[in-house]
Each structure stands twice: as C-alpha cells, then as structure tokens.
Design an enzyme around this catalytic site. Structure first.
Site, mmCIF file in Angstrom:
data_model
loop_
_atom_site.group_PDB
_atom_site.id
_atom_site.type_symbol
_atom_site.label_atom_id
_atom_site.label_comp_id
_atom_site.label_asym_id
_atom_site.label_seq_id
_atom_site.Cartn_x
_atom_site.Cartn_y
_atom_site.Cartn_z
ATOM 1 N N LYS A 203 0.833 -0.920 0.173
ATOM 2 C CA LYS A 203 -0.084 -0.254 0.044
ATOM 3 C C LYS A 203 1.338 1.468 0.069
ATOM 4 O O LYS A 203 0.022 1.957 0.184
ATOM 5 C CB LYS A 203 -1.129 -0.371 0.958
ATOM 6 N N GLU B 64 -5.536 -3.826 -6.322
ATOM 7 C CA GLU B 64 -6.929 -4.292 -5.937
ATOM 8 C C GLU B 64 -6.723 -4.717 -4.708
ATOM 9 O O GLU B 64 -7.611 -4.424 -3.473
ATOM 10 C CB GLU B 64 -7.332 -5.413 -6.471
ATOM 11 N N VAL C 199 -6.889 -2.587 -1.189
ATOM 12 C CA VAL C 199 -7.631 -2.167 0.205
ATOM 13 C C VAL C 199 -9.078 -3.353 0.093
ATOM 14 O O VAL C 199 -9.276 -3.943 -0.890
ATOM 15 C CB VAL C 199 -8.236 -1.167 0.311
ATOM 16 N N ALA D 176 -7.969 -6.926 0.597
ATOM 17 C CA ALA D 176 -7.536 -8.496 -0.167
ATOM 18 C C ALA D 176 -7.667 -8.949 -0.965
ATOM 19 O O ALA D 176 -7.981 -8.020 -1.894
ATOM 20 C CB ALA D 176 -7.644 -8.864 1.631
ATOM 21 N N LEU E 58 -11.470 -8.900 -1.766
ATOM 22 C CA LEU E 58 -12.366 -7.672 -1.979
ATOM 23 C C LEU E 58 -12.592 -7.590 -3.594
ATOM 24 O O LEU E 58 -11.786 -6.354 -3.459
ATOM 25 C CB LEU E 58 -13.634 -7.473 -1.317
ATOM 26 N N GLY F 36 -1.254 -14.953 9.673
ATOM 27 C CA GLY F 36 -0.825 -14.277 8.440
ATOM 28 C C GLY F 36 -2.319 -12.675 8.752
ATOM 29 O O GLY F 36 -1.815 -12.276 7.519
ATOM 30 N N GLU G 14 0.492 -6.634 9.114
ATOM 31 C CA GLU G 14 1.712 -6.611 9.094
ATOM 32 C C GLU G 14 2.735 -7.406 9.343
ATOM 33 O O GLU G 14 2.591 -7.635 10.949
ATOM 34 C CB GLU G 14 1.583 -5.279 8.546
ATOM 35 N N ASP H 92 -1.715 1.588 8.624
ATOM 36 C CA ASP H 92 -2.776 1.028 7.990
ATOM 37 C C ASP H 92 -4.256 0.624 6.941
ATOM 38 O O ASP H 92 -4.645 1.173 6.365
ATOM 39 C CB ASP H 92 -2.712 -0.734 8.207
ATOM 40 N N LYS I 114 -5.484 2.825 3.714
ATOM 41 C CA LYS I 114 -6.212 2.370 2.590
ATOM 42 C C LYS I 114 -7.481 3.192 1.875
ATOM 43 O O LYS I 114 -7.787 3.213 1.203
ATOM 44 C CB LYS I 114 -7.377 0.998 3.360
ATOM 45 N N GLY J 243 -5.688 -12.375 5.141
ATOM 46 C CA GLY J 243 -5.488 -14.211 4.792
ATOM 47 C C GLY J 243 -4.459 -14.133 3.757
ATOM 48 O O GLY J 243 -4.974 -13.056 3.379
#
Length: 815
Positions: free
Chosen positions: A579, A606, A609, A611, A613, A664, A667, A678, A682, A797
C-alpha cells in the site's frame, strides 16, 4: 531426377555425414540423384579468416590452415576405411598445399585480392565434397564426384558472381545426358568464370548451386536438407512457440528468405520458379518430418499470415528538406549515390509530400552512405534546402509475410496496435501494393519482444503469455505461486492466458529463468539461486524486455514501492499488495497513474484495500460510469476486526494480537495495523480512486494505543507494552459492553474530510455483526443516496490476498 542439397550442419562431422549418406542411399534406390553439399560447418568462416589474416601479414593464418586440415583428415579417418584412404588423402593434401601457397602469397604481398578471396573461400566445399563422395561410394557404388566449376559458368564478379545460364544449362544438360551414374555429388557455392577462374555464388550459395542444377535438368523436386523441420512461422531461436510451415508459395518463401529466414538462400527460388519445380525444406536429423513444401499451389489456410521474420543490424537514413518538394530526380540521385557505393537498400519509404525519403541499409554501410549522400547534396545542404543526412543505427526490420493478406482487412492495424500495446516504437513503415509484406523498423533491443508479441497475435489462437517477475515469497507469495500452479492449465484452456513465472526473489535469494521457473520445485530453485539484489532484479527484468511483463510486489517494503516508476516507464505492468506507493505523496501516486497510461502498462493494486474483495475495481466502475462518491464508511482492517471480535474477558488483548500475527492477518510489524496507519492508507487510496486529492497527513488518526505502545521501536518491546497496558484495553472492552456495543476500527470520509479510529458500534449498525476478519465498505454516491453500495467479505489472510493479486494478473491477461 531429384536434386538434394545438404547444408553445413548436415555435414558438420562424421556422425552427421553418415546420416546424410543414409538419406542419399535410401533415395537413390528409386531415383537418379544430383547431390550438392556445403563445406563442413564453420570451415568457410575459417577460410575467410585465414585469407584476411594472411593479407594482414599475420602468420596466424598457418594455425588456421592446420585446424582446417585436421578437421578434414579426422573426417577421413572416421568415414573411409583405411584401405581406401590413400587416394583421398593425396587429393586433400594437394588441395591443402594449394591453399597454403595462395595464403603464403597473400602474406608476402600483404594483400588479399577479391579473385584470391574467392578461390580461398571455395576450398571448403571442394574439400568436403571430395571426402563425402568417397564415403558415399561405400554405400552407393554407382556414385561419382563432379566439380561444379566444370558445369556452372559465371562472370568475373568475384564474391558474388552472376551465372551465365545459357552456357551453364547446356553444360549441365550435356553432363547428365551422357552420364548414367545413379548419384552425382557436386560441391556447392563454387563455380568458374568463362576464362576458368574460380568464382563463388555468395554466402549461402550452395542452395543456389542446387537450384541451378535442378532448373537445368527440370528436376522433379529440389530438396534442401538442413537442421530444422522446414521454414518456421518465426525464428525458433527467438520465438519458442514458432511452428513449421507445411506449404508456402514461391513468393512468400522469397519474402521470408530475403527478410532473414536463413533456412533458404534468397536467390535459390529464382532458377526453379520458371519451371514450377517444387522445393522441399527437410531436416537431416528428423528425415521423417514433413518439412516445408514451396510451390505455386500451396494449401489454402485460414490464416493470411505465413510467417514473421526480421533483419538485424539495420541503419535508417533520412534525407529531408523543403528543397525536395516537387523537385524531380531527388530520389534518383539518392539511389544512384548508394548504388555507386555498392550499398544495398533493404527498405524504402517516402512521404507523399516528397519532403523526406527514408531508406534502410546495413549498419556497417551507414557512415559510408552518409558521407556519400551529404557530398552529393552538398549544394542543397549549404543553401539550407536539404538537411544533412540523419542516421539512426542499431535498428531492426520486422516483416509480416503472407500472400493472402491483401484479401483480409485490418492486418496492418492489428500489427501496429499489437506492437503499440507492448511499447514497441515503430520508426518507419513500408507496405507494397501487393500487400504480401508489411515491414516496420524498430529498435533492435525490442526485436525479441516484437516477434513474440506478433507471433502470439497471429499464430497462437490469441493465447496471451504473461511473464511474471515476483518479489516477495512469504506467506502470501507462496499461496500466490500455488494458485498459479493449480490454475495454469485452466487459464490456458479457457481464458487463453499462459502464465509463466520468470523471476522470484525474497530477501535472501533471487532466481531468473527466461523459459519459466518450474513451479513444482520453485522453493529448491530459489534456495539455490544467487544473492538477492533489488537493483540487479530491476536491471535483469528490463534487459529481458519480454512481452506482457508484470512486476508483482508481494512485500510491505518502502524501497520496493519506490521503484514502480522504473517498471511502468518500461511498459512493465505492476501488480502490488504493497500500500505504500498509492498512499505516498499525491504527486507520486498521480505520476504512477500517468506512467501507466502513457506506456500502456497496467498498474493494479486491488489488494491494497480489502485483500481479495473487489472494492477498488467496483469503485473504478462507479467513477467510469459517471457516478460520484460523496461519503465512505468502512471497516478496512481484517486484522483489527479479527482482534476486536476475539478480544474478551477470557482472551486478553496481547494474546489475540499474537494470534492474528501467527495467522498472517497483520503486517510483519503489527504496530502498523494497530496504530491505524494501515487503515489510514486504505481510506486514502479509496479517496484518491474516487477522484479526490488528499495527503496522508490530512487524515485524522484517533489512535486507541497508549503513547508508550506507539513509541516502541521493535516487536518485542511492542508486545511487552501491550501486556503492561492490559488494563487500558480491558477498560475499552468494558465500556463497549456497558453501551451494548462492539469495538470496531472505522474509517470515514465525508465533505472532503477523513478520519480513522476505534468506535463503539451499536447493535443496529450494519457494522455490528461483522465477524472474523471481514471487511465492509459503504459507498454513498449520487446514485446510491439513501441505501449505500455495500461490499462485505474476508479482508485479510494469505489465501484471499493471494487470490486478489492473482485476479489482477488475470485482468491484465484479459486486456
């Protein structure tokens, strides 16, 4: 009669010569044959070098001659029984002594004349043919050697003599009329002038020798035996997916051979064309393969393109100026100058305004040509009517060839757009009215990319090859590679996308493989790779200059995020879950976007923001369709949502954060997630993608962490501080329960202002029941006023992040 010609690789050594003799012996059972052979592989180059060395008064020519002598005597030892060697050894000794005498003379004079150069260069075919003739006789007793110089007569243009066909055809016809030998073996390349001097037919002239004989005897077929399965749709050394062409017309074959298809010497076709004698290109090492048939009636094909070819080492000369407009004879003067300098023009294009003429010649001739042209137009240049000749070197001509291109619209458009999409700059274009050939001049460094891109477009059923350069193979990276390996076959069969991983790098090692890394053993391959070096990684990626190249950043590294411009500026797409770049200074974000558009290099992020989605993609569609985003409410941290959903009276805050890291979700430095940085990144990216200009410092960050936690400098101290301030987090949980609310870290944007922070979410909010590591985003727009557009799902994830990166790669494949 059938005429066969075997090239240098077919007679490179005793093993190959044995294969050649087997083919000849088999064909001689049912046909009378004329067989033409080249010099042993590499010998002609050695002879030319020996001549130049002697002419330069360098005694090194003697070592070269010794090397040539040994090569031929070794062949005799392996091919001819000891009892039959005496005569051929005497013959070879005689020829080698003649060669030595000639070179001794060149050394003494310090000069290599064109006449002597022809004699010296011709020894290769003379030596090889005499040895092969003796070896052949062991298998085909009714065979004989015939010196081509006795039947092929030329003028005295040493180096590339012109054949006197009237005399030659009669001599060849008379020889075969009075000869019943089943197989006659001829040396290629050499001939003789009418006054008896040895001449040569130009490099590749052995093909020409065979064609001359085939035309003179009206042969049933001319077979050219080489080391490949015919003419290919492109040079297989540059294009791994190149395919043999089964049938092709004489005209198409001439175009391909002229433009660099080295399997056939360009003048070969001319002698047999008049009598429509078919030519077969066959492979000595795979004689059962069909090869390529060249004839007047090739089989019809749905593809109007027969091949893609190229010529390297081209220079472009441009003569331009207002003084040329409407002035008759400018072109004539230019071409006369080049002709007088014996410079071959390979490519011509002229603007209809007559303001400029552009010609392509070999790089080696460029300086001589410029000097001669500038001298010829000296007066016009002095008067300012014509500019001094412009010279551009290190270029390449790429040509599409096909007899039926004229019957298909849009071929040139597809060619130019395909090259343009891969950032291959076209310097000049030429297309004849017959539309059999479309030629473009490009930079030599782009030739491999151009050939592969065009071959992919016209011959590979529109299968698009994506070449990935992956940096970062931790949890997410490993999942990403596993997904590629799993879906590779599906993508190729269903989406016509062929994904290859060309490079991998982690913090310790990196590995490159231009043919694609085997994904079944990538870990071992990487462990055995070279030391990781980001600068070297960038340089190698650029240097390979592969089509559809994609740099995939699966790190959270600031330095890596700062080099995207270097890739985008080289037409290398960037896919990233990092990011940092898109949340850096707005000017940098905008520059990356502009570079992406300018160089037609997709820049996809993509997974920045949500993961996996489709949040950013949905937002892009909203904006592209003319909608306007007025307000955003979102829970954008899957890790924080996981933490606050699992934080309870029995599961303390410190342990939940630890668990999020193990799975996971955070970060590598969890403080980035917990500090709100973070989430701020986003929401900033969403704001920018919505069309607003905003900087990171414009976002209000209402951090819930105690000051001491924020001031830690390493993970160990950070986790100690979480334990120390456990009561602070317990109080937040208690307050939420008292308010019948749940803790959620929310990002908001409205009226040009943005903030992130921990909120107490009441039970009637859509955010209240957000479970696990899910994210949720609400977009309020001009079209979605009362009820927002809502996107919800797993937002953290390794697997879902990897799938988001993979989806971006597939998007590029579908462009």
């Amino acid at each position: 009669m059938i005429v066969l010609k075997f090239g240098g690789t077919s007679v490179a050594n005793a093993e190959n010569i044995s294969k050649t003799i087997a083919i000849v012996a088999n064909k001689s059972k049912e046909n009378q044959l004329a067989v033409v052979v080249s010099a042993f592989s590499g010998v002609t180059d050695l002879l030319i070098l020996a001549g130049k060395t002697a002419g330069a008064k360098d005694k090194g020519y003697k070592d070269i001659v010794s090397q040539i002598e040994k090569k031929h005597k070794d062949a005799i030892d392996e091919l001819v029984p000891l009892s039959d060697q005496s005569e051929i050894i005497d013959t070879i000794n005689h020829d080698i002594n003649h060669l030595k005498t000639l070179l001794d003379g060149c050394y003494l004079l310090g000069e290599l004349s064109s006449r002597t150069a022809d004699i010296v260069a011709g020894f290769g075919e003379l030596l090889s043919s005499q040895i092969i003739a003796v070896a052949l006789k062991q298998k085909v007793s009714n065979s004989a050697f015939k010196d081509s110089r006795e039947v092929i007569k030329t003028n005295s243009n040493f180096g590339k003599a012109a054949v006197d066909f009237e005399v030659t055809n009669q001599l060849i016809a008379d020889y075969f009329k009075n000869n019943t030998t089943q197989v006659t073996l001829f040396p290629g390349f050499i001939a003789s002038s009418l006054d008896g001097n040895t001449t040569t037919l130009g490099r590749g002239g052995s093909d020409y020798t065979a064609a001359i004989i085939a035309a003179a005897v009206n042969a049933e077929v001319l077979e050219i035996w080489t080391d490949v399965n015919g003419m290919f749709t492109a040079n297989p050394k540059s294009v791994k997916q190149a395919q043999p062409i089964e049938t092709i017309s004489y005209q198409e074959a001439m175009e391909l051979s002229h433009f660099g298809a080295k399997v056939l010497y360009p003048p070969t076709i001319q002698p047999v064309l008049k009598d429509s004698i078919p030519i077969f290109i066959k492979n000595t090492f795979e004689p059962e393969a069909y090869g390529t048939l060249i004839s007047n009636t090739p089989e019809a094909s749905s593809n109007p393109i027969k091949g893609i070819t190229h010529i390297d080492n081209i220079a472009l000369l441009t003569l331009e100026g207002s003084g040329m407009v409407g002035v008759a004879g400018s072109s004539k003067r230019l071409f006369e100058v080049l002709s007088n300098e014996n410079i071959n023009v390979i490519f011509i294009t002229q603007a209809s305004s007559e303001h400029s003429i552009c010609v392509g010649i070999l790089n080696a001739d460029a300086d001589k040509a410029k000097s001669a042209i500038d001298k010829a137009f000296e007066m016009e240049i002095a008067q300012g009517k014509v500019d001094p000749t412009i010279v551009e070197k290190d270029l390449c001509i790429v040509a599409l060839v096909g007899e039926n291109m004229k019957n298909h619209q849009g071929i040139s458009g597809k060619m130019f757009s395909t090259l343009g999409k891969n950032n291959v700059n076209i310097r000049a274009i030429a297309q004849g009215a017959s539309e059999r050939n479309i030629s473009v001049v490009i930079n030599e460094k782009d030739v491999k990319k151009a050939l592969n891109t065009l071959h992919e477009r016209f011959f590979e059923d529109n299968t698009k090859q994506l070449n990935l350069f992956v940096m970062g193979v931790g949890n997410v990276g490993e999942k990403f590679i596993d997904q590629i390996s799993q879906q590779k076959k599906f993508l190729k069969e269903n989406l016509k996308i062929n994904v290859r991983v060309i490079a991998l790098s982690n913090s310790r090692k990196m590995v490159f493989d231009e043919d694609g890394i085997d994904l079944k053993s990538w870990k071992e391959t990487l462990d055995n790779g070279e030391k990781a070096n980001p600068n070297e990684f960038i340089a190698r990626t650029k240097e390979l200059n592969l089509r559809n190249s994609i740099f995939v950043d699966i790190t959270a590294n600031y330095d890596i995020a700062s080099i995207y411009d270097q890739f985008l500026g080289q037409n290398i797409a960037v896919v990233t879950c990092n990011k940092i770049a898109c949340s850096s200074e707005y000017s940098n974000y905008k520059n990356l976007k502009n570079l992406s558009r300018k160089y037609n290099a997709p820049f996809l992020f993509e997974t920045n923001v949500g993961a996996g989605l489709p949040i950013i993609d949905t937002l892009k569609h909203l904006i592209a369709s003319g909608d306007k985003v007025n307000r955003i409410n979102a829970v954008l941290s899957g890790s924080l949502n996981f933490i606050f959903n699992n934080f309870s009276d029995t599961y303390n805050f410190h342990d939940v954060v630890k668990e999020a890291g193990f799975q996971g979700f955070t970060e590598p430095d969890p403080k980035i997630d917990l500090s709100g940085v973070d989430v701020a990144r986003k929401i900033l990216i969403l704001i920018r993608e919505s069309g607003y200009e905003m900087e990171m410092e414009d976002i209000v960050n209402n951090s819930f962490l105690p000051k001491e936690c924020m001031e830690t400098t390493n993970n160990e101290d950070f986790f100690k501080s979480l334990t120390k301030h456990a009561s602070h987090f317990d109080n937040l949980l208690a307050e939420a329960k008292a308010k019948d609310s749940r803790l959620k870290f929310v990002a908001s944007f409205e009226n040009g202002k943005a903030s992130v922070g921990l909120q107490f979410i009441p039970s009637d909010s859509p955010f209240y029941n957000l479970e696990g590591k899910d994210n949720i985003v609400q977009f309020y727009t001009d079209r979605y006023v009362d009820q927002p557009l809502l996107i919800k799902g797993a937002g953290a994830g390794a697997a879902v992040t990897a799938s988001g990166i993979f989806a971006d790669v597939v998007r590029i494949g579908n462009v």
